[in-house]
Design an enzyme around this catalytic site. Structure first.
Site, PDB file in Angstrom:
ATOM      1  N   SER A   1       0.861  -1.173   0.000  1.00 26.97           N
ATOM      2  CA  SER A   1       0.000   0.000   0.000  1.00 26.97           C
ATOM      3  C   SER A   1       0.899   1.225   0.000  1.00 26.97           C
ATOM      4  O   SER A   1       2.111   1.116   0.181  1.00 26.97           O
ATOM      5  CB  SER A   1      -0.922   0.016   1.229  1.00 26.97           C
ATOM      6  OG  SER A   1      -1.836  -1.064   1.180  1.00 26.97           O
ATOM      7  N   HIS A   2       0.289   2.382  -0.202  1.00 27.25           N
ATOM      8  CA  HIS A   2       1.064   3.623  -0.277  1.00 27.25           C
ATOM      9  C   HIS A   2       0.782   4.477   0.951  1.00 27.25           C
ATOM     10  O   HIS A   2      -0.382   4.657   1.323  1.00 27.25           O
ATOM     11  CB  HIS A   2       0.698   4.391  -1.546  1.00 27.25           C
ATOM     12  CG  HIS A   2       1.678   5.458  -1.915  1.00 27.25           C
ATOM     13  ND1 HIS A   2       1.780   6.641  -1.217  1.00 27.25           N
ATOM     14  CD2 HIS A   2       2.610   5.514  -2.902  1.00 27.25           C
ATOM     15  CE1 HIS A   2       2.725   7.388  -1.760  1.00 27.25           C
ATOM     16  NE2 HIS A   2       3.246   6.725  -2.784  1.00 27.25           N
TER      17      HIS A   2
END
Length: 371
Positions: free
Chosen positions: A224-225
């Site tokens: 994920s970011h």
């Protein structure tokens, strides 16, 4: 047509990954690279034997070079080494800081005796400073630079799965050498260059550093970011992992309406902005996950393509091998041809790549030529 660096002589006293990365790119560009190896050879030759009996690392980074074995504690080999440096355009070395001077080849002296020589020293932490004399390798610098702290999942820091600090440092060195070659063409003067693994990673860590100093240190989120949502992995109905990247508010509205079929979500002010979606990340991701789980991977992929939403399969190495965009080259080794991914630049004129040398294969030839 001649390659850009045809006619240049590079002497590289090198081992492992970072310095060979630099000299490999110089060789690809047409330079003659004489690789100086200790009698037992570059220790990267022994990392594994998985490329037709050769080391995968060595086969990757030593194409087109000439291997010359020298023992620089012996006077006769020092004399030959001096003659090589006297005719070289570029000298690369990644011995421990201070070691090259102890052997009698201090960079300051070489620059004085050979004003056109470009000297590039590669090390873990540079030629000076409190950590300069430390032994340092890729994984150690991943830890020391903070890279590992932003890699992996919430449970623990993790190593990036390739030798990223070595490769980044080697490419920085290649860039610096090319700049020095251009400058020498204008001034006639060589250069003294120092490139470190730590500086390469510190540069790459600029965004996490600025985020931390701005009051929000990035968290480890796996695939994920830390700054964008939804940007991560979601499963199709049969469990295939699909990673999507939503970069702006317009793309979010398209995802919600066109792919997820939820016009109300697309208009919901709670999720309308990037900061709002990150603030409510678990709810944002939950809604995407629920919608994706209703579609098989082919339907989902077609829908994402039609909506022009960026997405990717989470491939393993077998997936890379079968990837339609993978370009490969074949190089000769002492044990036969090995095929592997091509260098990244695509040029209007295709290149051929030199063979991998056996240990000391060119020693006698070079002794006759330069001795």
């Amino acid at each position: 047509m001649p390659l850009p660096l045809s006619g240049l002589l590079v002497v590289s006293l090198e081992q492992a990954v970072a310095a060979p990365t630099c000299s490999c790119r110089l060789s690809d560009a047409g330079a003659r690279v004489i690789k100086i190896e200790r009698p037992e050879g570059d220790f990267a030759r022994g990392y594994d034997s998985l490329a037709r009996g050769e080391s995968a690392y060595f086969v990757w980074l030593n194409r087109g070079k000439e291997s010359v074995v020298l023992d620089l504690t012996r006077d006769a080999d020092k004399v030959l080494f001096e003659k090589l440096l006297g005719q070289a355009d570029v000298f690369i070395q990644n011995l421990k800081p201070g070691a090259i001077a102890k052997l009698g080849f201090a960079i300051e002296r070489l620059r004085r005796d050979y004003p056109r020589l470009i000297c590039c020293s590669i090390s873990g932490f540079g030629e000076s400073g409190p950590y300069a004399n430390r032994k340092s390798y890729d994984l150690l610098v991943q830890a020391e630079s903070g890279l590992a702290s932003v890699t992996g999942g919430p449970e623990a820091p993790s190593r990036v799965g390739v030798s990223v600090t070595d490769v980044a440092c080697g490419m920085n060195a290649y860039e610096a050498v090319l700049e020095a070659i251009i400058a020498r063409g204008r001034t006639g003067q060589g250069a003294t260059l120092s490139v470190s693994l730590f500086d390469a990673m510190a540069d790459w860590m600029t965004v996490p550093l600025l985020q931390h100093e701005g009051g929000k240190s990035p968290q480890r989120l796996g695939l994920s970011h830390p700054s964008i949502a939804p940007y991560g992995v979601f499963k199709s109905s049969e469990g295939t992992d699909i990673l999507i990247s939503i970069q702006n508010d317009r793309e979010w509205r398209i995802l919600a309406s066109k792919v997820m079929g939820d016009e109300a979500l697309a208009a919901d002010p709670k999720f309308a902005t990037a900061t709002g979606r990150v603030q409510h990340r678990s709810e944002t991701d939950g809604k995407v996950a629920a919608a994706f789980a209703t579609m098989d991977v082919e339907t989902l992929s077609k829908s994402l393509l039609a909506a022009d939403v960026a997405f990717a399969r989470v491939n393993d190495i077998a997936g890379l091998i079968a990837h339609p965009h993978l370009r490969r080259i074949s190089v000769e080794t002492p044990s036969g041809p090995v095929s592997y991914p091509a260098p990244a630049p695509v040029r209007d004129q295709a290149r051929t790549y030199g063979r991998i040398p056996a240990l000391g294969e060119h020693t006698e030839k070079v002794r006759k030529e330069f001795g």
